[in-house]
Every structure is written in structure tokens, then in C-alpha cells.
Scaffold this active site. Structure first.
Site, short mmCIF file in Angstrom:
data_model
loop_
_atom_site.label_atom_id
_atom_site.label_comp_id
_atom_site.label_asym_id
_atom_site.label_seq_id
_atom_site.Cartn_x
_atom_site.Cartn_y
_atom_site.Cartn_z
N GLY A 46 0.83 -1.20 0.00
CA GLY A 46 0.00 0.00 0.00
C GLY A 46 0.87 1.25 0.00
O GLY A 46 2.03 1.20 0.40
N GLN A 51 2.91 9.99 1.15
CA GLN A 51 4.22 9.32 1.21
C GLN A 51 5.11 9.67 0.01
O GLN A 51 6.29 9.33 -0.01
CB GLN A 51 4.05 7.80 1.28
CG GLN A 51 3.49 7.34 2.63
CD GLN A 51 3.41 5.83 2.69
OE1 GLN A 51 2.45 5.25 2.19
NE2 GLN A 51 4.42 5.21 3.27
N CYS A 93 6.05 -0.36 6.83
CA CYS A 93 5.62 0.85 6.14
C CYS A 93 6.77 1.32 5.27
O CYS A 93 7.93 1.31 5.71
CB CYS A 93 5.28 1.93 7.17
SG CYS A 93 4.77 3.49 6.44
N LEU A 94 6.47 1.71 4.03
CA LEU A 94 7.54 2.13 3.11
C LEU A 94 8.27 3.37 3.60
O LEU A 94 9.39 3.64 3.18
CB LEU A 94 6.97 2.36 1.71
CG LEU A 94 6.47 1.08 1.00
CD1 LEU A 94 5.76 1.44 -0.30
CD2 LEU A 94 7.62 0.12 0.73
N HIS A 135 -4.24 0.90 7.60
CA HIS A 135 -2.91 1.52 7.67
C HIS A 135 -2.82 2.71 6.71
O HIS A 135 -2.37 3.80 7.09
CB HIS A 135 -1.85 0.46 7.34
CG HIS A 135 -0.44 0.97 7.30
ND1 HIS A 135 0.53 0.56 8.19
CD2 HIS A 135 0.18 1.85 6.47
CE1 HIS A 135 1.68 1.18 7.91
NE2 HIS A 135 1.49 1.96 6.86
N GLU A 136 -3.27 2.51 5.47
CA GLU A 136 -3.17 3.58 4.46
C GLU A 136 -4.13 4.73 4.77
O GLU A 136 -3.79 5.90 4.57
CB GLU A 136 -3.43 3.04 3.06
CG GLU A 136 -2.45 1.96 2.59
CD GLU A 136 -0.99 2.32 2.77
OE1 GLU A 136 -0.62 3.50 2.63
OE2 GLU A 136 -0.20 1.41 3.08
N HIS A 139 -2.63 7.07 7.07
CA HIS A 139 -1.62 7.97 6.47
C HIS A 139 -2.24 9.29 6.04
O HIS A 139 -1.67 10.36 6.27
CB HIS A 139 -0.99 7.31 5.23
CG HIS A 139 0.24 6.50 5.53
ND1 HIS A 139 1.37 7.05 6.13
CD2 HIS A 139 0.54 5.21 5.29
CE1 HIS A 139 2.30 6.10 6.25
NE2 HIS A 139 1.82 4.97 5.75
NI NI Z 1 2.72 3.11 5.64
#
Ligand code: NI
Length: 170
Positions: A46, A51, A93-94, A135-136, A139
Site C-alpha cells: 500500500g 508518502q 511501512c515504506l 494503515h493507508e 496515512h
Molecule cells: Ni505506511
């Protein structure tokens, strides 16, 4: 289509509450194409718009690294309708490379959003799909998975967090 740089923890855009997308026009579609290229390149599950430094209410979920028949899902101006249950699951998480933590979140979620063609859709999700959606969706409200870990676990990773912050300020 371009692969965009993913911002790391410490970049203030990750703490911003993102703005609603007003029109799904050419520039929105181009941006989503870049976002998809970026997520595919990173091989994540995701990715949220902030991000890559754009505080708009858009995120992607792509379960194809786990299940090849899965297609990428685009959520524009999403709204959580309902959540229920509780489940502990490991998340990464990226924007936090190499960091994985057990996080407790709702097990089920119902979410409504707009897709790239401007159609509204609603899905009920559980398992990994629910997990990535939650999670997304956090963000785009400026919330991060480390916000859920215990103060003790947070203390244990404070060195890693400081390094990330220093790297993102450089
Ligand atoms: Ni993330």
C-alpha cells in the site's frame, strides 16, 4: 509514468491531514499513474499520496505481491463507514524501511471511496486487505503505525527513529 521518491519518517508531510480531491481530472489521473508506478517499484502492499509528498486524500492497496490475481485498488476521498473486531498483526511501512511491528487494529472494515473513473464504491474487508486499508487510511490523516506501539517498544526503536529523521532532514 514516473517512479516518485518515497518520503521517510521525519518529513512533516507524513503528519499532515490530507485535503480532499476536488476533481478526478487529467492531473489526478497522471498523479495516480505515478503513484502506482512507485508502489510497484517498491513492491509494497500500500501507498498513500503523502508518502510521495502530496497531501491529497488518495491511497492505493496492492495485494498482488501476495496473491498474483489481485489488482491494484485506488481509493480517492475514502471514508471509513464501520470497523469491528480486533486483531494483532505485523506491519511495516515504506516510510520506515526495515521496521516491522505487531499492531492491534480492527479486524473488519467497511470503507466507501471513489475510484479513478469517478465511481463511488464500498467494500467490506477483513484479513490483510482490511489491515492495509486501515494503515493507508491513517496515512492520509497524518497518523503512522508507530503511534500504536507501546511506550516501551517505542523507547526500544527510538535510535532507529532518530536515524530516519536525520536521513530525511539531509
Ligand atoms: Ni505506511
Amino acid at each position: 509514468m514516473a517512479v516518485l521518491p518515497i518520503v521517510l519518517y521525519g518529513n512533516p508531510v507524513l503528519r499532515e491531514k490530507s485535503r480532499a480531491v476536488e476533481a478526478i481530472d487529467r492531473s489526478t489521473k497522471d498523479f495516480v499513474a505515478d503513484l502506482i508506478a512507485t508502489l510497484k517499484d517498491a513492491e509494497g502492499l500500500g501507498l498513500a499520496a503523502n508518502q510521495v509528498g502530496v497531501a491529497n486524500r488518495i491511497f492505493l492497496v496492492d495485494l498482488s505481491p501476495l496473491e498474483p490475481s489481485e489488482e491494484i485498488r485506488v481509493f480517492i476521498n475514502p471514508q471509513i463507514i464501520e470497523t469491528s473486531g480486533e486483531l494483532e498483526y505485523e506491519e511495516g511501512c515504506l516510510s520506515f524501511p526495515e521496521m516491522f511491528h505487531l499492531i492491534t487494529r480492527p479486524e473488519f472494515v467497511t470503507i466507501r471511496a471513489t475510484d479513478l473513473s469517478g465511481e463511488e464504491f464500498e467494500i467490506k474487508a477483513d484479513g490483510i486487505l482490511a489491515r492495509v486499508i486501515l494503515h493507508e487510511n491513517d496515512h492520509i490523516d497524518g497518523k503512522l503505525f508507530i503511534d500504536y506501539i507501546t511506550p516501551m517498544a517505542r523507547e526500544m526503536i527510538s535510535g532507529k527513529l532518530k536515524k530516519l529523521k536525520a536521513a530525511s532532514a539531509a
